[in-house]
Design a protein around this motif. Structure first.
Motif, short mmCIF file in Angstrom:
data_model
loop_
_atom_site.label_atom_id
_atom_site.label_comp_id
_atom_site.label_asym_id
_atom_site.label_seq_id
_atom_site.Cartn_x
_atom_site.Cartn_y
_atom_site.Cartn_z
N GLU A 1 38.06 -69.11 81.42
CA GLU A 1 36.95 -70.00 81.06
C GLU A 1 36.61 -69.85 79.59
OE1 GLU A 1 33.61 -70.06 83.75
OE2 GLU A 1 34.93 -69.96 85.50
N GLU A 2 36.79 -68.67 79.04
CA GLU A 2 36.49 -68.46 77.61
C GLU A 2 37.39 -69.32 76.74
OE1 GLU A 2 35.13 -64.88 79.91
OE2 GLU A 2 36.99 -66.06 79.89
N VAL A 3 38.68 -69.37 77.07
CA VAL A 3 39.60 -70.20 76.29
C VAL A 3 39.31 -71.68 76.53
CG1 VAL A 3 42.03 -70.90 76.09
CG2 VAL A 3 41.41 -68.48 75.99
N CYS A 4 39.02 -72.06 77.76
CA CYS A 4 38.70 -73.47 78.03
C CYS A 4 37.44 -73.90 77.29
CB CYS A 4 38.57 -73.72 79.53
SG CYS A 4 40.17 -74.01 80.29
N ARG A 5 36.49 -73.01 77.16
CA ARG A 5 35.28 -73.31 76.38
C ARG A 5 35.66 -73.66 74.94
NH1 ARG A 5 30.04 -72.47 76.72
NH2 ARG A 5 30.29 -71.30 78.65
N GLU A 6 36.49 -72.82 74.34
CA GLU A 6 36.89 -73.06 72.95
C GLU A 6 37.80 -74.28 72.82
OE1 GLU A 6 38.18 -69.58 70.80
OE2 GLU A 6 36.52 -68.38 71.62
N MET A 7 38.64 -74.52 73.83
CA MET A 7 39.47 -75.72 73.82
C MET A 7 38.60 -76.98 73.84
SD MET A 7 42.50 -74.67 76.54
CE MET A 7 43.25 -76.32 76.59
N ALA A 8 37.61 -77.01 74.73
CA ALA A 8 36.74 -78.18 74.84
C ALA A 8 35.93 -78.39 73.57
CB ALA A 8 35.83 -78.04 76.05
N GLU A 9 35.37 -77.31 73.05
CA GLU A 9 34.58 -77.43 71.81
C GLU A 9 35.46 -77.91 70.65
OE1 GLU A 9 31.24 -73.92 72.34
OE2 GLU A 9 33.25 -73.34 71.70
N GLY A 10 36.65 -77.34 70.54
CA GLY A 10 37.56 -77.71 69.46
C GLY A 10 38.02 -79.15 69.56
N ALA A 11 38.36 -79.59 70.78
CA ALA A 11 38.81 -80.96 70.97
C ALA A 11 37.70 -81.95 70.64
CB ALA A 11 39.28 -81.17 72.41
N ARG A 12 36.50 -81.66 71.10
CA ARG A 12 35.36 -82.56 70.82
C ARG A 12 35.13 -82.66 69.32
NH1 ARG A 12 29.67 -82.09 70.43
NH2 ARG A 12 28.71 -84.07 70.95
N GLN A 13 35.17 -81.54 68.64
CA GLN A 13 34.95 -81.54 67.20
C GLN A 13 36.07 -82.27 66.47
OE1 GLN A 13 34.37 -77.66 65.50
NE2 GLN A 13 34.36 -78.45 63.42
N GLU A 14 37.33 -81.94 66.79
CA GLU A 14 38.47 -82.55 66.10
C GLU A 14 38.51 -84.06 66.30
OE1 GLU A 14 40.79 -81.32 63.95
OE2 GLU A 14 39.61 -79.47 63.99
#
Length: 155
Positions: free
Chosen positions: A72-85
């Motif tokens: 879940e920690e990696v998915c959190r960062e994946m989701a945040e990064g995708a939204r930002q990018e």
């Protein structure tokens, strides 16, 4: 389901992006199968490798080292990064072990999800068991679409 997502996003003026690992773009494909999806679907990231997660989405190598890609920690960062990018209203992220294989600590059929909106990030893990690679991917895609629909309902 995908048609309802496109309609809801269009009605709310929302945009969607995906960050997928084990589903390999299946969520993006389901959404973009719908006519009119170009108005709401920004882009999709297929970040199968850890390098791709880091380079494309900004997932911290320390997070990958500490928790592994299926977390879940990696998915959190994946989701945040995708939204930002993508500059999107919401992003859905998926990482899992579709099989065959797995381990005692991360069994086959474990899939982690993250969904990011302006309100924050929600993560969850679903254990699908070992029904086979195709079935885990199908069920994970369906669950991700459910999460997107529910997030749009809360906008």
């Amino acid at each position: 389901m995908a048609a309802a997502i496109v309609a809801a996003a269009t009605a709310r003026g929302a945009t969607i992006t995906t960050a997928e690992s084990c589903t390999g773009g299946m969520v993006a494909a389901a959404i973009t199968d719908i006519a009119g999806s170009s108005a709401v679907f920004e882009r999709g990231f297929v970040t199968y490798s850890n390098v791709a997660k880091t380079e494309m989405l900004g997932v911290a190598p320390s997070t990958l080292d500490a928790h592994g890609a299926v977390s879940e920690e990696v998915c959190r960062e994946m989701a945040e990064g995708a939204r930002q990018e993508a500059g999107a209203t919401l992003a859905i992220a998926i990482s899992g072990i579709a099989g065959p294989g797995g381990s005692e600590y991360k069994p086959e059929g474990r899939v982690c999800f993250g969904i990011a909106t302006a309100a924050g990030v929600h993560t969850e893990t679903v254990e699908y068991g070992a029904p086979g690679r195709a079935e885990v991917r199908r069920q994970a895609t369906r669950h991700a679409l459910d999460m997107v629909r529910d997030a749009l309902d809360r906008l």
